[in-house]
Design an enzyme around this catalytic site. Structure first.
Site, PDB file in Angstrom:
ATOM      1  CD1 TRP A 357       0.455   3.045  -5.721  1.00 41.92           C
ATOM      2  CD2 TRP A 357       2.498   3.094  -4.816  1.00 41.92           C
ATOM      3  NE1 TRP A 357       1.299   3.677  -6.608  1.00 41.92           N
ATOM      4  CE2 TRP A 357       2.556   3.712  -6.088  1.00 41.92           C
ATOM      5  CE3 TRP A 357       3.657   2.991  -4.065  1.00 41.92           C
ATOM      6  CZ2 TRP A 357       3.732   4.236  -6.620  1.00 41.92           C
ATOM      7  CZ3 TRP A 357       4.841   3.515  -4.593  1.00 41.92           C
ATOM      8  CH2 TRP A 357       4.870   4.131  -5.851  1.00 41.92           C
ATOM      9  CG  ASP A 358      -1.442   7.516  -4.024  1.00 44.88           C
ATOM     10  OD1 ASP A 358      -1.093   6.528  -4.684  1.00 44.88           O
ATOM     11  OD2 ASP A 358      -1.987   8.512  -4.514  1.00 44.88           O
ATOM     12  CD  GLU A 488       0.138   4.356 -12.783  1.00 43.78           C
ATOM     13  OE1 GLU A 488      -0.054   5.571 -12.975  1.00 43.78           O
ATOM     14  OE2 GLU A 488      -0.604   3.642 -12.089  1.00 43.78           O
ATOM     15  CE  LYS A 601       1.031   8.956 -14.303  1.00 43.49           C
ATOM     16  NZ  LYS A 601       0.005   7.944 -13.986  1.00 43.49           N
ATOM     17  CD  GLN A 602       4.467   7.512  -9.656  1.00 48.77           C
ATOM     18  OE1 GLN A 602       3.320   7.488 -10.048  1.00 48.77           O
ATOM     19  NE2 GLN A 602       4.766   7.477  -8.372  1.00 48.77           N
TER      20      GLN A 602
END
Lengths: 759, 759
Positions: A357-358, A488, A601-602
């Site tokens: 999905w980046d 994640e 994480k993000q």
């Protein structure tokens, strides 16, 4: 972290030979042209630590999956980028001594990648065990002007002797993937031939049956004048070479120009590969190294015209941002809608697949902003062409009626990844693919895309969301259970705010798309309705019900969007309280500990606010940023850019700059101690976004371009260019002033700060 | 499901040879004696579908783990039960023709396992391709009187010819595990020798370096009279054999008695293995087949005395329950505290490890009820001996101060399993281990066990719980995030009611244990405090705070305990609404779909109510049973027994019987189509519990024995025996009456229904 590369505005430079850094350099100095590329391994033999890696875009192998415990629905295989036949080798022996930098004394070693023209140069003086000294100057490029062409000029000057030189110029298809699950080799020989002036090997991938035809020929020169040699040929399994000898004369430079063509069955009929290769080999040899290089260089210069970012007052930052742009441009050129942006590009083979999905969430804005609209469009069409596979993928998981779930990781549209918490549950990727369509149209204004491709994809995705939610009698809302959000470091959570938000938004956007297409092209709409058996009335009624009754977890007391149900049950700590020895968490903590911690994480809630910025107030953003940012460990390279952009909006200049530093030199300084495996290509787009959308504050709203720049205290000035609807806009920001102008194309109304100006 | 075995009260009988069923029969007819055992493969060679499997208790191999994606904290290896050197083979050739049932015409084939005396018999008439007909009668047992001894009597009668018989009697250590992760063989040869009257091989396991010494000798008879033959020897890698020839005479029966000893370095010094084996071989040959068998048979008869269950009016049920008891008794005899109950016993090698929470939650009551207390006690001591490993295991996951997390699956105390959602999160197993101590003491009254071993284990487990919970500022309660409960169809949930309950209970029971030990043996207590650095005041204060403020999710409106946070957000369906083609869910649905559904793999909230029955009212039980039972798919073989017991309490006789049927003939009728891999040993204890605790209503409360029997409508009568504090109690239940009496030992007050009587 390792900082051994010299700072330079346009070049990456390594001085002195340090074998321990060799694999890192092989990644960093990689070159490519969108169709092929390779790590910066040496032309001559090297018995030290090296990772020989050549790659051909779109050529993959479905390696048999390795799992501990099989779960129903897992993919049978994991598509891997293949280490492809190598054309770069030039084996050199002098009077029977092999030139091998692991066995010679090496002086004046310099590796240099000129990012402006994509030329890799390596020079050194080697003293062989016998005492013979030679100077070598090796130059190499993968032509941006012709993606099937590469060339090397390898010049040898004997410094203290005259003597016999023996050279082998191979095509070597006997290569292996370091990440093969069961230590198999993936190539089989289909054809080979070698004679005195060319060598060709066609290798076929097992299972997928791709043919890659690699051919080489050569030219030799003495002090720049053509000097023919008497050549022979040599073949063995998966290998064909030209060999020759030459009498080196002291202080006379002897050059070998090795020309290569790499043709794949993706672009040629299999039975015409040899003749096409032979023809092209003849033509490039006639053209010659210098003219080939000129064409290549001109192509690069043109690309930089629309894409360059300059930073004054911080040479490391300048080099870093250019390196990111350079890698993105050589990984994906956008002229082939079957290709996409692999996580390692042509710099390594870790992680299989090419598409995450980046692409939609991070890379699309980069290509939109730096090059022709067609490039970004091809990225969308890539997903359109995978729609049927996405429908099959969803069907495997029990979804019906044309519901589409795009894979987490893919090469050909099929799922490659096999962890249930990601493969089956990280479904927000579907939302990003819908968002990509929206983002493309917002930027380009090409609403027609909906009619041609977009709506069909949106219907598939909306159908998925409609089946994936369920009605909670308890909450009296639609809920989405058992998902993994962008963060994640949480798995199998209920009601991930981001996922629920993007699902509801997709349903809304799909409705808008329907409304548009019905007016734009009634016949096309009716054709589509028939094609996908779309029951507009019933399905859109259901979608409308879901999106208006979607549950979005909130803490109304604190005015927070909750990352997921139960988030407030966690012990709410901040990253600054973590001990240094606990970082990075994913290497130090067991998975359960990471999961039950609050650490992120993000960007997750913040990713949602970033995507749908216009729907949230400044105060909303501030409250949520102030709550989540201190818990975010940014252990994904994709995280900091979103934080830069939002911190910039909030005026948190120091935070924005701090976050920017985390990505801009990630690979150049081997930040995560893993650059030797290859570079982090997709996150490089985040670095670009950090400057353009973050510091530069670029936005597109209602077809208009906005900027709201500030300059980090550490910089004197910076400038960037963006392409927008046929124009190139140059943005110059210094401490004193902001200057924005259209440098190519028609005048354009641009809103800076909130003041309109005509540039 | 396959129903080809004949119904018989004491025997398992297969008539006629059906190669397609052979592997199932190999599992079902397996024999063992707690120390060793093997699948019911043929003595003579068989080229058809077979799974040769011999096993030696406690001998394992740490096979390299196979994972798709490594997570920090995963074990490096997976301990596997080893397929061990085989002693059962008798290779037979007649006039050069190999006897192989895959190549002969087979008549009158009968395989019979006498469960009363543990004798496996196989008889058949084979017509060889040449037309020669022979009758074979093969009898085999693994001695329950001496766990290192096995014997075969293999009788051959030529029916239509006289001719030369050639026989090979090997020890074969060149065996492999079908489930090896990387197709390795796990044994190496250390020693072998063969001469005319014995063959011995010592094989060593790689890495673990266990030595297994397998020796054989033999005796030959003609019509039951000893008839010596001239033997030779033969060896090859990992293989030693005795060979001989004999002239068969038409209608004269020739018998080969093959005696075997299997000695492991777990019980003998390595350098004494050969001499011990030789001595034992001599002694058992002198003893002879019949007397060895007598001793074996007597041992079995004695075991049945305390353990038998009879069922009148339902021969299939009678056979089923005895099969369950038989398997449990031959899998674990309880005289070695280093051993435990492997999920497949000696019937196959699927699933590694030997010990799951099954031992404490399901098997312990069986061994408590059917044999000497020491047997169950040894199961507890096994865990005590693994305490240090459990502390190390917890430390790997970030726990400190002597917190102990017992492994999910283990052989030697170290974790073997490697799915994060189970390995790291299915931590309720720790509670079952504490509960096992409680359950043992409740049954036996031996509170002293706390002083000797129990408290130290309880402190380790309590320390784990105290660190595993966290304070939720939101709920103002202690919560336990990110766990997997007994219902493995949910992963990484928050506040699993069962786990929170058993954690809080452990903290309470540990306090009681402290109070007891302090009074029981002050010095021992102080020694322990020092040994484990126990800060009683601080730690117990914390424990008390946690257990009184533990969050237990409830739906107060409906009076339900909620399996976990958010359970009511699910679509609440019942199993009867599932389509047949969707079952079993774990083979038909993808994992995410299973997780977000309401369907329950095995008792979870109900498991908690079963464990702590006295804390819940009849109405509590009824409400929760009525809610959860209809959602339970029982796709774990461990589930139905708990439902039988609770349904029995509720008077749901039909439901109780329906659930009972699901387990009692699980393997005999190959219910799940997987018996060929081996039998489901641990769940067999659940079948026993279904009768004794379910239909029989047996309970122990305050040191007193309670029964509250009912009889399923389908049965005429049933009876069972239980051992309890030095007595054997016989319970006879018919439609008309219930008769309970002590048949061995002192009189005992027994409460039946709720009326006391002296039996």
């Amino acid at each position: 972290m390792k900082q051994y590369l010299k700072h330079d505005a346009w070049k990456i430079i390594e001085e002195g030979f340090t074998p321990a850094n060799n694999r890192i350099s092989e990644s960093v100095f990689s070159i490519g042209n969108g169709r092929m590329g390779q790590r910066a391994t040496f032309e001559e033999q090297y018995s030290g630590d090296t990772h020989q890696g050549s790659y051909v875009a779109g050529v993959y192998y479905p390696d048999k999956t390795r799992v501990g415990w099989w779960k129903n629905g897992y993919p049978e295989y994991f598509a891997k980028v293949l280490n492809a036949p190598s054309w770069i080798d030039i084996d050199v022996s002098i009077e029977g001594e092999v030139l091998d930098l692991a066995k010679a004394k090496v002086e004046n070693f310099k590796r240099e990648l000129n990012m402006q023209n994509g030329l890799l140069t390596r020079t050194f003086i080697a003293t062989l065990p016998s005492g013979k000294r030679i100077a070598v100057d090796a130059k190499r490029f993968c032509s941006m002007a012709d993606g099937e062409v590469g060339a090397i000029r390898y010049a040898i000057t004997p410094l203290n002797f005259s003597g016999n030189l023996s050279v082998v110029l191979p095509v070597d298809a006997d290569v292996e993937n370091k990440d093969a699950n069961y230590d198999e080799k993936f190539w089989e020989e289909i054809y080979k031939s070698a004679d005195i002036d060319r060598a060709i090997v066609i290798a076929e991938t097992k299972k997928t049956k791709f043919h890659v035809c690699t051919g080489i020929n050569f030219l030799t020169k003495e002090n720049d004048k053509v000097k023919p040699v008497v050549a022979k040929s040599e073949t063995r399994d998966k290998y064909a070479a030209i060999t020759f000898n030459y009498d080196l004369k002291e202080n006379i430079t002897f050059s070998i120009e090795k020309y290569a063509v790499v043709l794949s069955s993706e672009n040629h009929k299999k039975d015409l590969l040899v003749s096409a290769a032979e023809q092209k080999l003849r033509s490039i040899k006639t053209e010659g190294f210098d003219r080939l290089f000129d064409a290549h260089q001109n192509n690069w210069l043109k690309r930089w015209q629309g894409a360059d970012i300059t930073i004054e007052g911080d040479i490391a930052a300048q080099q870093g941002i250019r390196f990111n742009i350079f890698q993105l441009m050589q990984t994906y050129t956008g002229d082939d809608e079957r290709l996409n942006i692999g996580p390692k590009g042509f710099t390594g083979e870790k992680y299989g697949g090419s598409t995450y999905w980046d692409t939609e969430a991070y890379c699309l804005p980069f290509y939109l902003g730096t090059t022709d609209e067609k490039v970004a469009r091809n990225l969308l069409v890539y997903r359109y062409k995978h729609l049927q596979k996405a429908i099959e993928n969803a069907a495997k998981l029990g979804f019906t009626n044309g519901a589409a779930l795009y894979p987490m990781v893919t090469m050909n549209g099929e799922e490659c990844h096999n962890e249930w918490e990601i493969t089956f549950e990280e479904i927000h990727r579907n939302g990003a693919i819908a968002y990509g369509i929206y983002d493309y149209i917002r930027y380009t204004g090409e609403e027609k895309y909906l009619t041609q491709y977009g709506l069909e994809v949106l219907i598939g995705i909306s159908r998925f969301w409609a089946q994936r939610v369920n009605w909670s009698a308890d909450k009296k809302k639609y809920v989405m259970l058992g998902v993994t959000g962008p963060n994640e470091y949480e798995n199998n959570v209920n009601n991930n705010w981001y996922t629920n938000l993007i699902a509801a938004w997709t349903l809304e956007y799909t409705q808008q798309a329907i409304d548009f297409v019905k007016i734009d092209d009634k016949a096309a709409y009716e054709k589509l309705v028939k094609k996908v058996s779309f029951n507009e009335k019933e399905e859109t009624a259901k979608w409308s019900d879901i999106r208006t009754n979607m549950y979005l977890p909130e803490d109304s007391k604190r005015g927070l969007y909750l990352q997921q149900d139960g988030f407030l049950d966690k012990e709410l700590l901040t990253v600054d309280k973590l001990r240094k020895e606990d970082r990075p968490l994913n290497q130090k903590w067991s998975w359960d500990r990471i999961l039950r911690s609050c650490f992120i994480k993000q960007a997750d809630v913040l990713q949602g606010i970033y995507f749908f910025e216009d729907r949230f107030s400044f105060d909303d953003l501030k409250r949520n940023f102030d709550f989540y940012e201190p818990m975010t460990v940014h252990e994904s390279s994709l995280s900091p850019c979103v934080h830069v952009i939002l911190a910039s909006v909030l005026g948190y200049k120091e935070k924005a700059y701090e976050m920017y530093l985390r990505t801009s030199r990630l690979d150049l300084d081997d930040y995560n101690n893993d650059t030797e495996d290859g570079c982090h290509i997709t996150s490089m787009a985040g670095t670009w976004m950090s400057v353009v959308k973050g510091f530069g504050g670029m936005r597109v709203r209602d077809g208009k371009l906005y900027f709201n720049p500030f300059i980090p205290d550490q910089w004197k000035s910076y400038s960037f260019k963006v392409e927008f609807r046929g124009r190139v806009i140059l943005v110059n920001v210094s401490k004193a002033s902001t200057d924005i102008k259209v440098i190519s194309g028609d005048p354009l109304e641009i809103i800076v700060g909130e003041e309109k100006e005509l540039a």
